[in-house]
Motif scaffolding. Structure first.
Motif, PDB file in Angstrom:
ATOM      1  N   LEU A 256     -31.495 -15.536 -28.517  1.00 15.13           N
ATOM      2  CA  LEU A 256     -31.936 -14.152 -28.325  1.00 15.13           C
ATOM      3  C   LEU A 256     -32.142 -13.445 -29.664  1.00 15.13           C
ATOM      4  O   LEU A 256     -31.559 -12.397 -29.949  1.00 15.13           O
ATOM      5  N   THR A 257     -33.011 -14.002 -30.457  1.00 15.01           N
ATOM      6  CA  THR A 257     -33.209 -13.488 -31.812  1.00 15.01           C
ATOM      7  C   THR A 257     -33.964 -12.161 -31.852  1.00 15.01           C
ATOM      8  O   THR A 257     -33.985 -11.498 -32.896  1.00 15.01           O
ATOM      9  N   LYS A 258     -34.581 -11.754 -30.739  1.00 13.93           N
ATOM     10  CA  LYS A 258     -35.293 -10.477 -30.685  1.00 13.93           C
ATOM     11  C   LYS A 258     -34.500  -9.387 -29.973  1.00 13.93           C
ATOM     12  O   LYS A 258     -34.981  -8.258 -29.821  1.00 13.93           O
ATOM     13  N   LEU A 259     -33.290  -9.710 -29.564  1.00 10.60           N
ATOM     14  CA  LEU A 259     -32.484  -8.757 -28.799  1.00 10.60           C
ATOM     15  C   LEU A 259     -32.137  -7.530 -29.641  1.00 10.60           C
ATOM     16  O   LEU A 259     -31.666  -7.646 -30.770  1.00 10.60           O
ATOM     17  N   THR A 260     -32.370  -6.336 -29.059  1.00 12.58           N
ATOM     18  CA  THR A 260     -32.043  -5.086 -29.749  1.00 12.58           C
ATOM     19  C   THR A 260     -30.914  -4.332 -29.061  1.00 12.58           C
ATOM     20  O   THR A 260     -30.269  -3.487 -29.683  1.00 12.58           O
ATOM     21  N   TYR A 261     -30.668  -4.623 -27.776  1.00 11.13           N
ATOM     22  CA  TYR A 261     -29.609  -3.920 -27.029  1.00 11.13           C
ATOM     23  C   TYR A 261     -28.830  -4.925 -26.191  1.00 11.13           C
ATOM     24  O   TYR A 261     -29.407  -5.718 -25.448  1.00 11.13           O
ATOM     25  N   LEU A 262     -27.499  -4.891 -26.326  1.00 10.35           N
ATOM     26  CA  LEU A 262     -26.622  -5.776 -25.566  1.00 10.35           C
ATOM     27  C   LEU A 262     -25.403  -4.995 -25.103  1.00 10.35           C
ATOM     28  O   LEU A 262     -24.711  -4.376 -25.907  1.00 10.35           O
ATOM     29  N   SER A 263     -25.149  -5.015 -23.800  1.00 10.88           N
ATOM     30  CA  SER A 263     -23.961  -4.344 -23.261  1.00 10.88           C
ATOM     31  C   SER A 263     -23.035  -5.368 -22.621  1.00 10.88           C
ATOM     32  O   SER A 263     -23.439  -6.128 -21.737  1.00 10.88           O
ATOM     33  N   LEU A 264     -21.792  -5.396 -23.102  1.00 10.48           N
ATOM     34  CA  LEU A 264     -20.748  -6.270 -22.566  1.00 10.48           C
ATOM     35  C   LEU A 264     -19.525  -5.460 -22.147  1.00 10.48           C
ATOM     36  O   LEU A 264     -18.476  -6.039 -21.849  1.00 10.48           O
ATOM     37  N   ASN A 265     -19.659  -4.169 -22.122  1.00  9.96           N
ATOM     38  CA  ASN A 265     -18.520  -3.309 -21.808  1.00  9.96           C
ATOM     39  C   ASN A 265     -18.080  -3.457 -20.348  1.00  9.96           C
ATOM     40  O   ASN A 265     -18.820  -3.924 -19.498  1.00  9.96           O
ATOM     41  N   SER A 266     -16.838  -3.087 -20.114  1.00 15.54           N
ATOM     42  CA  SER A 266     -16.252  -3.081 -18.768  1.00 15.54           C
ATOM     43  C   SER A 266     -16.241  -4.466 -18.136  1.00 15.54           C
ATOM     44  O   SER A 266     -16.697  -4.665 -17.008  1.00 15.54           O
ATOM     45  N   ASN A 267     -15.736  -5.434 -18.899  1.00  7.61           N
ATOM     46  CA  ASN A 267     -15.499  -6.783 -18.396  1.00  7.61           C
ATOM     47  C   ASN A 267     -14.034  -7.149 -18.642  1.00  7.61           C
ATOM     48  O   ASN A 267     -13.197  -6.266 -18.835  1.00  7.61           O
ATOM     49  N   GLN A 268     -13.721  -8.433 -18.654  1.00 11.68           N
ATOM     50  CA  GLN A 268     -12.350  -8.901 -18.885  1.00 11.68           C
ATOM     51  C   GLN A 268     -12.279  -9.797 -20.116  1.00 11.68           C
ATOM     52  O   GLN A 268     -11.495 -10.741 -20.169  1.00 11.68           O
TER      53      GLN A 268
ATOM     54  N   LEU B 252     -30.401  -6.751 -33.516  1.00 14.14           N
ATOM     55  CA  LEU B 252     -29.590  -5.894 -32.649  1.00 14.14           C
ATOM     56  C   LEU B 252     -29.423  -4.492 -33.236  1.00 14.14           C
ATOM     57  O   LEU B 252     -29.099  -4.336 -34.415  1.00 14.14           O
ATOM     58  N   LYS B 253     -29.644  -3.475 -32.370  1.00 13.56           N
ATOM     59  CA  LYS B 253     -29.491  -2.075 -32.775  1.00 13.56           C
ATOM     60  C   LYS B 253     -28.297  -1.397 -32.109  1.00 13.56           C
ATOM     61  O   LYS B 253     -27.739  -0.455 -32.655  1.00 13.56           O
ATOM     62  N   MET B 254     -27.924  -1.882 -30.919  1.00 12.12           N
ATOM     63  CA  MET B 254     -26.814  -1.278 -30.187  1.00 12.12           C
ATOM     64  C   MET B 254     -26.039  -2.349 -29.443  1.00 12.12           C
ATOM     65  O   MET B 254     -26.627  -3.202 -28.771  1.00 12.12           O
ATOM     66  N   LEU B 255     -24.713  -2.295 -29.569  1.00 11.60           N
ATOM     67  CA  LEU B 255     -23.814  -3.246 -28.918  1.00 11.60           C
ATOM     68  C   LEU B 255     -22.680  -2.482 -28.258  1.00 11.60           C
ATOM     69  O   LEU B 255     -21.948  -1.743 -28.923  1.00 11.60           O
ATOM     70  N   GLN B 256     -22.543  -2.642 -26.955  1.00  7.87           N
ATOM     71  CA  GLN B 256     -21.494  -1.945 -26.196  1.00  7.87           C
ATOM     72  C   GLN B 256     -20.378  -2.923 -25.845  1.00  7.87           C
ATOM     73  O   GLN B 256     -20.616  -3.934 -25.176  1.00  7.87           O
ATOM     74  N   LEU B 257     -19.151  -2.633 -26.299  1.00 12.14           N
ATOM     75  CA  LEU B 257     -18.026  -3.559 -26.127  1.00 12.14           C
ATOM     76  C   LEU B 257     -16.780  -2.906 -25.534  1.00 12.14           C
ATOM     77  O   LEU B 257     -15.760  -3.577 -25.349  1.00 12.14           O
ATOM     78  N   GLN B 258     -16.840  -1.641 -25.231  1.00 14.41           N
ATOM     79  CA  GLN B 258     -15.661  -0.921 -24.781  1.00 14.41           C
ATOM     80  C   GLN B 258     -15.155  -1.390 -23.413  1.00 14.41           C
ATOM     81  O   GLN B 258     -15.846  -2.071 -22.677  1.00 14.41           O
ATOM     82  N   GLU B 259     -13.909  -1.027 -23.126  1.00 15.49           N
ATOM     83  CA  GLU B 259     -13.267  -1.315 -21.840  1.00 15.49           C
ATOM     84  C   GLU B 259     -13.195  -2.810 -21.550  1.00 15.49           C
ATOM     85  O   GLU B 259     -13.518  -3.272 -20.460  1.00 15.49           O
ATOM     86  N   ASN B 260     -12.792  -3.557 -22.568  1.00 14.37           N
ATOM     87  CA  ASN B 260     -12.420  -4.961 -22.432  1.00 14.37           C
ATOM     88  C   ASN B 260     -11.013  -5.119 -23.011  1.00 14.37           C
ATOM     89  O   ASN B 260     -10.640  -4.401 -23.942  1.00 14.37           O
ATOM     90  N   PRO B 261     -10.217  -6.043 -22.496  1.00 11.43           N
ATOM     91  CA  PRO B 261      -8.854  -6.238 -23.015  1.00 11.43           C
ATOM     92  C   PRO B 261      -8.844  -7.122 -24.268  1.00 11.43           C
ATOM     93  O   PRO B 261      -8.250  -8.211 -24.290  1.00 11.43           O
ATOM     94  N   TRP B 262      -9.496  -6.675 -25.344  1.00 10.37           N
ATOM     95  CA  TRP B 262      -9.587  -7.475 -26.570  1.00 10.37           C
ATOM     96  C   TRP B 262      -8.185  -7.777 -27.107  1.00 10.37           C
ATOM     97  O   TRP B 262      -7.400  -6.871 -27.358  1.00 10.37           O
ATOM     98  N   ASP B 263      -7.890  -9.051 -27.281  1.00 13.32           N
ATOM     99  CA  ASP B 263      -6.567  -9.486 -27.717  1.00 13.32           C
ATOM    100  C   ASP B 263      -6.536  -9.585 -29.248  1.00 13.32           C
ATOM    101  O   ASP B 263      -7.043 -10.552 -29.831  1.00 13.32           O
ATOM    102  N   CYS B 264      -5.939  -8.608 -29.865  1.00 10.08           N
ATOM    103  CA  CYS B 264      -5.910  -8.537 -31.329  1.00 10.08           C
ATOM    104  C   CYS B 264      -4.663  -9.166 -31.926  1.00 10.08           C
ATOM    105  O   CYS B 264      -4.408  -9.043 -33.128  1.00 10.08           O
ATOM    106  N   THR B 265      -3.888  -9.876 -31.107  1.00  9.86           N
ATOM    107  CA  THR B 265      -2.692 -10.547 -31.628  1.00  9.86           C
ATOM    108  C   THR B 265      -2.975 -12.008 -31.955  1.00  9.86           C
ATOM    109  O   THR B 265      -2.183 -12.653 -32.646  1.00  9.86           O
TER     110      THR B 265
END
Length: 323
Positions: free
Chosen positions: A154-166, A181-194
């Motif tokens: 997806l080398t031409k992708l400008t918008y990707l939303s992955l928010n509100s998943n697991q 890519l110009k916009m990436l939505q990642l909020q509301e995921n349980p990102w494990d930062c440990t």
């Protein structure tokens, strides 16, 4: 008495109306469930309570709306004859899985919307042929992981939303091909930062923040209150076991070609009167009474336009003969 110029104008108007009715009737030969514009390049099947996709969508369709229905499964070849598609809306359905190769023929697709479904995983290579894609929405699903290389093509992708998943993390190099890519939505995921599996994503987001990518700060750690891009290797020192990122799609989830509609509460009409007209693969499930009335009224309008056109032609010939 009507002059020849006025008669000719009437003939043109009625002919145009007849052509419009003919195009509309051709597009609605699925029983009036979907509607389309006169050029047939846009078909709207949204909000029809469909449980499967009608089989009579014109092959030259460029914009297909199937959002706000009850689709839970797709046939692997359901879109293979729609090679001119540029926009495909499948959002707000009940899709639980995508069959392997379902989008492989859609090489011209630029906008794919899969948000607000029930997808828990994606098959390997599901987007590999979509090299023209500029917008992809996967938000508000139940994705627990992503396959390795899922966005590589997806080398031409400008918008990707992955928010509100697991999602807890993404595979190494998951975003490396998304140079446009110009916009990436990642909020509301349980990102494990440990766990150190988050380090790739943290470094990539930090780099893209400096380059001005929108949405890089939308990914927040499930615990600790930090943004993922703030996480260092010291913060994520644990060597956690990564989830399976290449979950295969069970064969049983693929939709048989014979399934078109299911238990829509409807007023039944005699099957034998509509079987050939509707063109469904499974004629046991017929459209509702309002849909039948829509189709009948369309054909009555077509016949009326044809009669008026014929009358106008006869009148013109009669006038010219007298002249």
């Amino acid at each position: 008495m009507m002059g020849p110029v006025l008669a000719a104008c009437l003939l043109i108007i009625l002919s145009t109306a007849w052509i419009s009715q003919a195009n509309e009737a051709l597009c609605k030969k699925d029983g009036g469930v979907c509607s389309c514009n006169n050029n047939k390049n846009s078909v709207d099947c949204s909000s029809k309570r469909l449980t499967a996709i009608p089989i009579n969508i014109p092959t030259d369709t460029e914009n297909l709306k199937l959002n706000y229905n009850k689709l839970s499964k797709l046939s692997p070849t359901v879109f293979h004859h729609l090679t001119k598609l540029r926009q495909l809306y499948l959002s707000n359905n009940q899709l639980q899985a995508l069959p392997i190769g379902v989008f492989d023929q859609l090489v011209n697709l630029t906008d794919l919307r899969l948000n607000q479904n029930q997808l828990q995983s994606l098959p390997d290579g599901v987007f590999d042929k979509l090299t023209s894609l500029t917008q992809l929405t996967l938000d508000q699903n139940e994705l627990q992981s992503l396959p390795h290389g899922v966005f590589d093509s997806l080398t031409k992708l400008t918008y990707l939303s992955l928010n509100s998943n697991q999602l807890k993390r993404v595979p190494e190099e998951a975003f490396d091909s998304l140079e446009k890519l110009k916009m990436l939505q990642l909020q509301e995921n349980p990102w494990d930062c440990t766990c150190n599996g988050i380090i790739y994503m943290a470094k990539w987001l930090k780099k893209k923040a400096d380059e001005g990518l929108g949405g890089v700060d939308t990914a927040g750690c499930e615990k600790g209150g930090k943004a993922v891009l703030e996480i260092t290797e010291k913060d994520a020192a644990s060597d956690c076991v990564s989830p399976n990122t290449t979950t295969a799609i069970p064969i049983g989830t693929m939709t048989p070609a014979s399934v078109i509609y299911d238990d829509i509460h409807e007023i039944k009409v005699p099957q034998e009167n509509f079987q050939k007209f509707l063109g469904y693969q499974e004629p046991d499930h017929l459209p509702t009474q309002p849909q039948c009335l829509m189709s009948i009224s369309g054909y009555l309008g077509l016949m009326m336009s044809l009669m008026l056109t014929s009358a106008a032609i006869l009148y013109v010939f009669h006038f010219l003969k007298k002249a």
